[in-house]
Design a protein around this motif. Structure first.
Motif, mmCIF file in Angstrom:
data_model
loop_
_atom_site.group_PDB
_atom_site.id
_atom_site.type_symbol
_atom_site.label_atom_id
_atom_site.label_comp_id
_atom_site.label_asym_id
_atom_site.label_seq_id
_atom_site.Cartn_x
_atom_site.Cartn_y
_atom_site.Cartn_z
ATOM 1 N N TYR A 93 7.427 31.295 115.466
ATOM 2 C CA TYR A 93 8.672 32.053 115.599
ATOM 3 C C TYR A 93 9.883 31.127 115.455
ATOM 4 C CZ TYR A 93 12.455 34.704 117.687
ATOM 5 O OH TYR A 93 13.662 35.313 117.905
ATOM 6 N N LEU A 94 9.850 29.998 116.117
ATOM 7 C CA LEU A 94 10.993 29.085 116.120
ATOM 8 C C LEU A 94 11.154 28.305 114.830
ATOM 9 C CD1 LEU A 94 10.803 27.687 119.754
ATOM 10 C CD2 LEU A 94 12.453 29.317 118.836
ATOM 11 N N PHE A 95 10.101 28.129 114.069
ATOM 12 C CA PHE A 95 10.207 27.336 112.849
ATOM 13 C C PHE A 95 10.479 28.165 111.598
ATOM 14 C CE2 PHE A 95 9.113 23.463 114.964
ATOM 15 C CZ PHE A 95 9.698 22.506 114.155
ATOM 16 N N LYS A 96 10.943 29.376 111.767
ATOM 17 C CA LYS A 96 11.423 30.132 110.603
ATOM 18 C C LYS A 96 12.758 29.515 110.180
ATOM 19 C CE LYS A 96 8.878 34.181 111.575
ATOM 20 N NZ LYS A 96 8.671 35.542 111.387
ATOM 21 N N PRO A 97 13.058 29.528 108.878
ATOM 22 C CA PRO A 97 14.251 28.815 108.399
ATOM 23 C C PRO A 97 15.552 29.150 109.128
ATOM 24 C CG PRO A 97 12.926 29.472 106.548
ATOM 25 C CD PRO A 97 12.297 30.089 107.778
ATOM 26 N N ASN A 98 15.755 30.389 109.506
ATOM 27 C CA ASN A 98 17.029 30.735 110.142
ATOM 28 C C ASN A 98 17.086 30.314 111.610
ATOM 29 O OD1 ASN A 98 15.075 32.620 110.791
ATOM 30 N ND2 ASN A 98 16.518 34.297 110.980
ATOM 31 N N ARG A 99 15.966 29.848 112.172
ATOM 32 C CA ARG A 99 15.938 29.436 113.578
ATOM 33 C C ARG A 99 15.647 27.949 113.766
ATOM 34 N NH1 ARG A 99 12.378 33.763 113.548
ATOM 35 N NH2 ARG A 99 13.431 35.704 113.959
ATOM 36 N N SER A 100 15.207 27.273 112.759
ATOM 37 C CA SER A 100 14.656 25.929 112.931
ATOM 38 C C SER A 100 15.700 24.818 112.966
ATOM 39 C CB SER A 100 13.626 25.638 111.851
ATOM 40 O OG SER A 100 14.205 25.707 110.581
ATOM 41 N N LYS A 101 16.973 25.136 112.828
ATOM 42 C CA LYS A 101 17.999 24.086 112.822
ATOM 43 C C LYS A 101 18.052 23.318 114.141
ATOM 44 C CE LYS A 101 20.737 26.028 109.186
ATOM 45 N NZ LYS A 101 21.965 26.592 108.718
ATOM 46 N N GLN A 102 17.567 23.919 115.214
ATOM 47 C CA GLN A 102 17.541 23.226 116.505
ATOM 48 C C GLN A 102 16.592 22.029 116.495
ATOM 49 O OE1 GLN A 102 15.572 25.483 119.674
ATOM 50 N NE2 GLN A 102 14.902 26.904 118.085
#
Length: 131
Positions: A55-64
């Motif tokens: 879930y977190l490593f989708k492109p729109n979320r992974s910038k963190q």
């Protein structure tokens, strides 16, 4: 992961006439090189929750996760396999798998993250220096 899997499967079939069963290494490398993403996830969250990881490593979320080292995506890792390839032929197949994995990643860096190497640092040594 799906795109890397498709590219790896196609490349494996295309190179099978040349490398035979060794071409399966391309498939494995193309998929499992991204295990370093899970290492980064583990460093940040200290858990093994694969559902949360994907879930977190989708492109729109992974910038963190951009300030972490992706050790298998660094120039040092590629140089290591290039040197090994000159020693043992099986590492040429591995190196080909690495190259065809990293090319879409470089494209993502440019067009999804807005510039060259905005997400993954291309060098572990540079990452250490800039910490």
């Amino acid at each position: 992961p799906l795109f890397h899997t498709v590219v790896s499967v196609v490349l494996t079939f295309l190179l099978y006439p040349i490398f035979g069963l060794s071409s399966l290494i391309i498939l494995l490398v193309g998929i499992f090189i991204d295990i370093d993403h899970f290492f980064v996830y583990y460093i940040k969250y200290r858990d093994f929750n694969l559902k949360r990881f994907f879930y977190l490593f989708k492109p729109n979320r992974s910038k963190q996760f951009k300030d972490y080292p992706y050790i298998f995506h660094t120039i040092e890792f590629f140089i290591l396999f290039l040197v090994l390839a000159y020693s043992l032929n099986v590492f040429w197949v591995t190196f080909i798998g690495l190259i065809f994995h990293i090319l879409p990643d470089i494209y993502d860096e440019k067009y999804i993250y807005g510039g060259w190497f905005k997400f993954k640092n291309p060098s572990f040594i540079l990452w250490l220096r800039n910490r």
